[in-house]
Design a protein around this motif. Structure first.
Motif, PDB file in Angstrom:
ATOM      1  N   PHE A   1     -43.255 -15.964   5.459  1.00 41.36           N
ATOM      2  CA  PHE A   1     -44.105 -14.570   4.994  1.00 41.36           C
ATOM      3  C   PHE A   1     -45.288 -15.859   4.782  1.00 41.36           C
ATOM      4  O   PHE A   1     -47.079 -15.841   4.242  1.00 41.36           O
ATOM      5  N   ALA A   2     -45.187 -17.149   4.075  1.00 42.09           N
ATOM      6  CA  ALA A   2     -46.067 -17.953   4.175  1.00 42.09           C
ATOM      7  C   ALA A   2     -46.998 -17.939   4.896  1.00 42.09           C
ATOM      8  O   ALA A   2     -48.092 -18.485   4.843  1.00 42.09           O
ATOM      9  N   ARG A   3     -47.091 -18.069   6.308  1.00 39.85           N
ATOM     10  CA  ARG A   3     -47.679 -18.839   7.485  1.00 39.85           C
ATOM     11  C   ARG A   3     -48.519 -17.620   7.067  1.00 39.85           C
ATOM     12  O   ARG A   3     -49.712 -17.607   8.236  1.00 39.85           O
ATOM     13  N   LEU A   4     -47.995 -16.667   7.294  1.00 37.49           N
ATOM     14  CA  LEU A   4     -48.408 -15.140   7.582  1.00 37.49           C
ATOM     15  C   LEU A   4     -49.466 -15.460   6.658  1.00 37.49           C
ATOM     16  O   LEU A   4     -51.036 -15.231   6.551  1.00 37.49           O
ATOM     17  N   ARG A   5     -49.582 -15.400   5.048  1.00 39.65           N
ATOM     18  CA  ARG A   5     -50.774 -15.124   4.153  1.00 39.65           C
ATOM     19  C   ARG A   5     -51.309 -16.383   4.104  1.00 39.65           C
ATOM     20  O   ARG A   5     -52.591 -16.245   3.581  1.00 39.65           O
ATOM     21  N   ASP A   6     -51.013 -17.390   5.082  1.00 38.37           N
ATOM     22  CA  ASP A   6     -51.974 -18.736   4.961  1.00 38.37           C
ATOM     23  C   ASP A   6     -52.970 -18.330   6.040  1.00 38.37           C
ATOM     24  O   ASP A   6     -53.923 -18.415   5.658  1.00 38.37           O
ATOM     25  N   GLY A   7     -52.665 -17.393   7.113  1.00 35.36           N
ATOM     26  CA  GLY A   7     -53.106 -17.531   8.007  1.00 35.36           C
ATOM     27  C   GLY A   7     -54.119 -16.142   8.080  1.00 35.36           C
ATOM     28  O   GLY A   7     -55.294 -16.252   7.980  1.00 35.36           O
ATOM     29  N   LEU A   8     -53.883 -14.998   7.195  1.00 38.28           N
ATOM     30  CA  LEU A   8     -54.858 -14.428   6.436  1.00 38.28           C
ATOM     31  C   LEU A   8     -55.842 -14.599   5.480  1.00 38.28           C
ATOM     32  O   LEU A   8     -56.542 -14.016   4.766  1.00 38.28           O
ATOM     33  N   SER A   9     -55.870 -15.659   5.268  1.00 46.38           N
ATOM     34  CA  SER A   9     -56.647 -16.522   3.867  1.00 46.38           C
ATOM     35  C   SER A   9     -57.749 -16.129   4.261  1.00 46.38           C
ATOM     36  O   SER A   9     -58.454 -15.628   3.119  1.00 46.38           O
ATOM     37  N   LYS A  10     -58.908 -15.723   4.652  1.00 47.93           N
ATOM     38  CA  LYS A  10     -60.099 -15.217   4.447  1.00 47.93           C
ATOM     39  C   LYS A  10     -60.288 -14.064   4.559  1.00 47.93           C
ATOM     40  O   LYS A  10     -60.977 -13.549   3.770  1.00 47.93           O
ATOM     41  N   LYS A 252     -55.623 -13.830  16.767  1.00 48.87           N
ATOM     42  CA  LYS A 252     -56.846 -15.025  15.784  1.00 48.87           C
ATOM     43  C   LYS A 252     -57.120 -13.890  14.031  1.00 48.87           C
ATOM     44  O   LYS A 252     -57.947 -13.599  14.032  1.00 48.87           O
ATOM     45  N   LEU A 253     -56.228 -14.207  13.300  1.00 52.53           N
ATOM     46  CA  LEU A 253     -55.892 -13.063  12.108  1.00 52.53           C
ATOM     47  C   LEU A 253     -56.644 -14.384  11.355  1.00 52.53           C
ATOM     48  O   LEU A 253     -56.488 -14.132  10.285  1.00 52.53           O
ATOM     49  N   ASP A 254     -55.983 -15.761  11.806  1.00 50.68           N
ATOM     50  CA  ASP A 254     -56.090 -16.190  11.231  1.00 50.68           C
ATOM     51  C   ASP A 254     -57.432 -16.592  11.459  1.00 50.68           C
ATOM     52  O   ASP A 254     -58.019 -16.422  12.434  1.00 50.68           O
ATOM     53  N   GLY A 255     -58.309 -17.504  10.336  1.00 43.92           N
ATOM     54  CA  GLY A 255     -59.602 -17.667  10.681  1.00 43.92           C
ATOM     55  C   GLY A 255     -60.722 -16.250  10.919  1.00 43.92           C
ATOM     56  O   GLY A 255     -61.301 -16.506  11.241  1.00 43.92           O
ATOM     57  N   THR A 256     -60.557 -15.486  10.401  1.00 44.18           N
ATOM     58  CA  THR A 256     -61.646 -14.012   9.835  1.00 44.18           C
ATOM     59  C   THR A 256     -61.201 -13.280   8.677  1.00 44.18           C
ATOM     60  O   THR A 256     -59.858 -13.949   7.788  1.00 44.18           O
ATOM     61  N   PRO A 272     -48.712   1.842  18.069  1.00 43.82           N
ATOM     62  CA  PRO A 272     -47.755   0.949  17.672  1.00 43.82           C
ATOM     63  C   PRO A 272     -48.376  -0.240  17.838  1.00 43.82           C
ATOM     64  O   PRO A 272     -49.173  -1.059  18.518  1.00 43.82           O
ATOM     65  N   VAL A 273     -48.072  -1.495  16.553  1.00 46.53           N
ATOM     66  CA  VAL A 273     -48.876  -2.557  16.686  1.00 46.53           C
ATOM     67  C   VAL A 273     -46.821  -2.990  16.658  1.00 46.53           C
ATOM     68  O   VAL A 273     -46.162  -3.327  15.596  1.00 46.53           O
ATOM     69  N   HIS A 274     -46.939  -4.470  18.242  1.00 45.08           N
ATOM     70  CA  HIS A 274     -45.164  -4.470  18.056  1.00 45.08           C
ATOM     71  C   HIS A 274     -45.999  -6.741  16.890  1.00 45.08           C
ATOM     72  O   HIS A 274     -44.934  -7.020  16.671  1.00 45.08           O
ATOM     73  N   PHE A 275     -46.698  -7.019  17.449  1.00 49.07           N
ATOM     74  CA  PHE A 275     -47.160  -8.371  16.818  1.00 49.07           C
ATOM     75  C   PHE A 275     -49.169  -8.477  16.781  1.00 49.07           C
ATOM     76  O   PHE A 275     -49.398  -8.158  16.585  1.00 49.07           O
ATOM     77  N   ILE A 276     -48.608  -9.812  15.870  1.00 50.95           N
ATOM     78  CA  ILE A 276     -49.823 -10.476  15.251  1.00 50.95           C
ATOM     79  C   ILE A 276     -49.642 -11.735  15.553  1.00 50.95           C
ATOM     80  O   ILE A 276     -48.493 -12.248  15.357  1.00 50.95           O
ATOM     81  N   GLY A 277     -51.248 -12.442  16.057  1.00 51.09           N
ATOM     82  CA  GLY A 277     -51.138 -13.541  16.450  1.00 51.09           C
ATOM     83  C   GLY A 277     -52.292 -14.633  15.081  1.00 51.09           C
ATOM     84  O   GLY A 277     -53.136 -14.107  14.474  1.00 51.09           O
ATOM     85  N   VAL A 278     -51.483 -15.294  14.336  1.00 53.98           N
ATOM     86  CA  VAL A 278     -51.912 -15.825  13.576  1.00 53.98           C
ATOM     87  C   VAL A 278     -52.040 -17.957  13.203  1.00 53.98           C
ATOM     88  O   VAL A 278     -52.287 -18.301  12.711  1.00 53.98           O
TER      89      VAL A 278
END
Ligand code: GDP
Length: 299
Positions: A1-10, A252-256, A272-278
């Motif tokens: 989750f930490a990775r996801l949270r950091d990725g989505l920080s913007k 690219k959910l990180d950085g946006t 369906p949403v299978h994966f997200i890239g962070v």
């Protein structure tokens, strides 16, 4: 989750700061609800989700003092509920040999990287994987796939630039069947400039695959780059028509700050949403979780 949270920080920074500035010691009234709705639309969630969120809040709390935290929690709940029906893991049918996954998307969306990450994931699960370099228009795409093949120990079926993609897909499936490979992942070209050519080529790839396996491809994934925001909606429309998309991967959910677009996509297309890239690393492709995504998005 930490990775996801950091990725989505913007994305979460935008929502979090917006909510804080609207609800600093204020009541939930028409004005604050309207400001919140505007914030949600500007964060790419789409008009429908924005209206749903404010309606849910108004129903429970209208004319009451609300804290920033309460608003965020309500927001996360509505987002999680919107996305929950589309949280579907990609399931590989081990009996197929191969399970065929076609991967489409515009150039630069992150197709090749996603294929590499998927190959690494399947290999880690003990599955044998073969990759087909079906984006025969770009030398770089073929080379990148070969690098991922070496990295993950997956054989890569490739031909020279300009070769016929359908012929290559046919050969790859034939070889995967002969070798009893568990998963065959096929890359495709993403030239959106010429929609007719793209359509013809993808249709031909599917047609030849079905000569060898009437059910192939078993998945048709569309890779979308989150940084394009609302443009992702147009891309789904085009590819749904040409590639019969069965599921989405959002990169690219990180950085946006445009991560909210996934909510708009779910509302509009119910895919369906299978994966997200962070991120760019092998471990940065995460199975999609509606609840974790909603929490990370809201901050
Ligand atoms: P393709 O043209 O669709 O095959 O796209 P590529 O796989 O070559 O990706 C284009 C660029 O996006 C590359 O530099 C990748 O490393 C990068 N990329 C892919 N997925 C992600 C992601 O989730 N986060 C970030 N930050 N970069 C990514």
């Amino acid at each position: 989750f930490a990775r996801l949270r950091d990725g989505l920080s913007k994305s979460s920074k935008k929502l979090s700061e917006g909510v804080a500035s609207i609800f600093a010691r204020r009541r939930l009234d028409d004005e604050t609800l309207e400001e919140l709705e505007d914030l949600l639309v500007s964060a790419d969630l789409g008009v429908a989700a924005a209206a749903r969120t404010t309606a849910a809040l108004a129903r429970d709390r209208f004319d009451k003092e609300v804290s920033e935290q309460e608003v965020k929690e309500a927001l996360a709940d509505v987002i999680a509920a919107s996305l929950a029906p589309f949280e579907k893991p990609l399931v590989v049918d081990r009996a197929r040999r191969p399970h065929v996954t076609l991967v489409a998307g515009v150039n630069g969306a992150g197709k090749t990287t996603t294929i590499g990450k998927l190959a690494a994931k399947f290999r880690a699960e003990g599955l044998s994987v073969m990759l087909a370099a079906g984006d025969t228009f770009r030398a770089a795409a073929i080379e990148q796939l070969q690098i991922w093949g070496e990295r993950t120990g997956a054989p890569v079926v490739a031909r020279a630039v300009g070769a016929d993609a359908a012929g290559l897909a046919f050969d790859a499936l034939k070889r995967a069947q002969a070798e009893g490979t568990d998963v065959l992942i096929i890359d495709t070209a993403g030239r959106l400039q010429n929609r007719r050519e793209l359509m013809d080529e993808l249709a031909k790839v599917v047609r030849v695959l079905r000569k060898l396996d009437p059910d192939a491809p078993h998945d048709s994934l569309l890779v979308l780059d989150a940084t394009v925001g609302q443009n992702a909606l147009n891309q789904v429309e085009v590819f749904r028509e040409v590639a019969g998309v069965t599921g989405l991967v959002m990169t690219k959910l990180d950085g946006t700050a445009k991560g909210g677009v996934l909510v708009a996509l779910a509302d509009k297309f119910a895919l369906p949403v299978h994966f997200i890239g962070v991120g760019e690393g092998v471990d940065d492709l995460q199975p999609f979780s509606a609840r974790a995504f909603a929490r990370a998005l809201v901050g």
